[in-house]
Every structure is written in structure tokens, then in C-alpha cells.
Enzyme design. Structure first.
Site: not given
Length: 382
Positions: A69-70, A149, A178, A198, A200, A236, A322
Site C-alpha cells: 500500500a505504501t 488504521n 484496512q 496491501s 499482508h 521484474t 509505521c
């Protein structure tokens, strides 16, 4: 061990880990290579892109795979800001965005863009009316997160999308890191032009994510080099990570459909338990996201209570992963109008579909024990 830090990261599903292992073994070739092995890797990538697009109800050409997401947020904001600078230089966001949006806006300000950060109320909500009032002739982009978040407030994304239909020159970006798998996420019907995910956050691998880019939207690429991802993102592709992420997307949505009330039940149980512990005050809105509960214990610093819970076997966080190592009080809670003391003593409990009611009961007992011990030791008035 009780793991209640799922908004920071979730454990990958066993099926995801097994799939990634197979992909790493069988489809290790570069998907841009012209030989047979390269074509097989490219096919695995294409199948994942098709499934991701189907799950989001969009077209395959509208999916750009990223590292999370970042990167998606940076690509959306910087890419759109510089691509449409000739139209204007004004961006609207909120005061409680994740640093991957908030700090990007600061960078864009240093490049000459004007940013309006909308305030929020004590429930962490932006006002659609205030957003409408903030729109100018020079406005080119609105970026509002779906679920906060730290406290779990749910922003009125559909209302904002509906409002922005009257402003066709303004792009609408949503950070949905989220909310995917916990709430309905439908870019087309919500009127979203750019949407970040994202892996994870929904039991996929770290280092993978995607950005939905509505057909017709131009972005200046962050990375120059090869022509991967239709020229939007050079480098890649992480084939194993992408295949694992899309598998996690499908499993997450399947589990949500099988038991849509599970997370809400856990949150209500958490809410009732935390509310009864002397010295704890809840910061999350009652009608918040079903997997996040934020509370404070004024007089006890977040880190002190977090470490005490950690020693007892419960893993939670103080704010977003973060920003958790920064000593400043929560920017989100301050923006909601809470005191600095309350913002410095906040903890976030975040669940996933793998948590149970028994874990919630055990956590409440551990929390009560930890708070009582620390308040007595530090002579904090209950």
C-alpha cells in the site's frame, strides 16, 4: 500467545505459503523472458491479474501490481499530481491519513502543490459537506482512506464518490488497506478512480500489493526502466508474491461470506470487556470497522502497558506499525480532539478471522491484570 496486531500485519494463510512455494519452484523464470519457462511465469501472472480484477469487479488492464500500500499510495498521489498538474495544484485529504498518504502530501507541498487536510470529529469522521466546501477550481485529487488504521473509523467513501461525480476533473483515491475483506470494497460502484491494497493486511505475503487505476486515468510512473505493468511500474514482477496475494484475496472474501459477523462479535465482546476495566476509556467510534478497537489508560504510557501485555503473552500495538517507534503522541487521536495524555496512552487491538471468542476473554483478563498491577505500582488514580 494471543495475536491481536492484525492491522499491522496478518499471518499468511497456510494455503498461501504452500502456493508460493510451488510458484517459486515451478515458475521461477522472469515473466518477461521469451522462452517457455518465461511464458509459464507470465501465464501465472496473467491468471492472477484476471482473478484480482474479477474479485474487485474491474478490468484486468486496471490492475497494477506493486510492493504494497505504501507504494500504491505514492504511485497514486504523486503519479496523478504530476500527470494532471496542468489542470491545477490543489489536493484534498484528511488529517488522519496513514503516513503513506499524509507524508506524501507533505512532499507534494514542498513541490508547489497546495494541500487541504480536512479535520475530523471526535469519532474520526470527515464531513462530506466540509469536503465539498474545500473544493476549488484548481482541485485535481481527493485522497481519503476507507478505514482508519488506528481507531477504525469508516469514512463515507460512497457519499464522497457520489459527490465527486459532479466534478469529473477531480480524481478520487482511496487507501483501502484496512477495509478489504472486512467491509464491501467496490471501486466501480463507489466512484473510485484509484484504490490501494496491501497483501499482508489480509493474510497474504509482505511486499506485495496492488493499485486499481480506472481506465483512462494517467499516472506518471514512480519507477522508470522496463515496460512491466503496462509501463506503469518498471521492475521484474514478484510472481510468487502476486500469486500468493491473489489467493489470499480469494480466501479472505470466501471466509467473510461464510461468516460475515465473526469480527463484529469479537469487537463487541472486546468493547464490553475493556469498558468494564477501571481506568480504560475507548477511543474508537461505536460504529467503527469490525476488527479494530482503540482505547487509552490515562496515566499509563502505551509502551509500558504494551510491554506488560507482551510479557503476559498478548501482542497488541500502540498505533500504526509505521509510526509505533516514534515517541510523539498519536496524530490521529489528537486530530479527533483527545488530550495529549490520552493520545500517549492509547493501545490498538486488531483482530482477524483467525481469532476466537476464547482469545478475547483471555485477553480481557490479562489486560485487567496488567492495568491493575501497573496502576498500583505507579500509583495511578483509577
Amino acid at each position: 500467545m494471543i495475536y491481536f496486531d492484525n492491522s499491522a500485519t496478518t499471518a499468511p494463510y497456510p494455503e498461501v505459503i504452500e502456493t508460493m512455494r510451488e510458484v517459486l519452484e515451478r515458475f521461477f523464470a522472469n515473466p518477461s523472458s521469451l522462452h517457455t519457462l518465461g511464458a509459464q511465469a507470465e501465464q501465472a501472472l496473467a491468471q492472477s491479474r484476471q482473478l484480482a480484477a474479477d474479485l474487485l469487479g474491474v478490468q484486468t488492464a486496471e490492475i497494477v501490481f506493486t510492493s504494497g500500500a505504501t507504494e500504491s499510495n505514492n504511485m497514486a498521489l504523486k503519479g496523478a499530481a504530476f500527470a494532471y498538474r496542468s489542470r491545477g495544484n490543489h489536493i484534498i485529504t484528511s488529517a488522519i491519513e496513514h503516513p503513506a498518504v499524509f507524508d506524501v502530501c507533505k512532499q507534494l507541498e514542498s513541490c508547489g502543490f497546495e494541500v487541504t487536510a480536512l479535520p475530523v470529529d471526535d469519532k474520526g469522521m470527515v464531513s462530506v459537506e466540509q469536503l465539498k466546501s474545500a473544493i476549488k477550481e484548481e482541485t485535481i485529487l481527493v485522497s481519503i482512506m476507507h478505514v482508519n488504521n488506528e481507531v477504525g473509523s469508516i469514512q463515507p467513501i460512497q457519499e464522497i464518490g457520489q459527490l465527486l461525480k459532479s466534478y469529473p476533473k477531480i480524481l478520487f483515491h482511496v487507501d483501502a488497506a484496512q477495509s478489504f475483506g472486512k467491509l464491501k470494497v467496490d471501486p466501480k460502484s463507489f466512484g473510485i478512480d484509484l484504490l490501494s491494497l496491501s497483501a499482508h493486511k489480509f493474510h497474504g505475503p509482505k511486499g506485495t500489493g496492488l493499485l486499481y487505476v480506472r481506465r483512462g486515468v494517467d499516472l506518471i510512473p514512480l519507477l522508470a526502466g522496463g515496460g512491466q505493468e503496462n509501463g506503469r511500474r518498471a521492475g521484474t514482477e514478484n510472481v510468487a508474491g502476486i500469486v500468493g496475494m491473489v489467493k489470499a484475496m480469494r480466501i479472505t472474501l470466501d471466509r467473510y461470506q461464510e461468516n460475515p459477523n465473526h469480527l463484529q462479535l469479537l469487537r463487541e465482546k472486546l468493547w464490553d470487556g475493556v469498558e468494564q476495566i477501571a481506568g480504560c476509556v475507548i477511543n474508537s467510534p461505536r460504529k467503527g470497522a469490525p476488527h479494530i478497537l482503540n482505547f487509552s489508560t490515562p496515566g499509563l504510557k502505551s509502551e509500558v502497558l504494551l510491554r506488560s501485555l507482551d510479557e503476559k503473552g498478548a501482542r497488541v500495538s500502540s498505533k500504526s506499525a509505521c509510526s509505533s517507534k516514534l515517541e510523539q503522541p498519536s496524530r490521529v487521536l489528537l486530530a479527533m480532539g483527545f488530550s495529549e495524555e490520552r493520545a500517549k496512552s492509547a493501545l490498538r487491538v486488531s483482530c482477524s478471522d483467525q481469532n476466537t471468542e476464547a482469545e478475547v476473554e483471555q485477553f480481557i483478563n490479562l489486560l485487567n491484570e496488567a492495568v491493575t498491577e501497573l496502576q498500583s505500582m505507579l500509583k495511578v488514580r483509577r
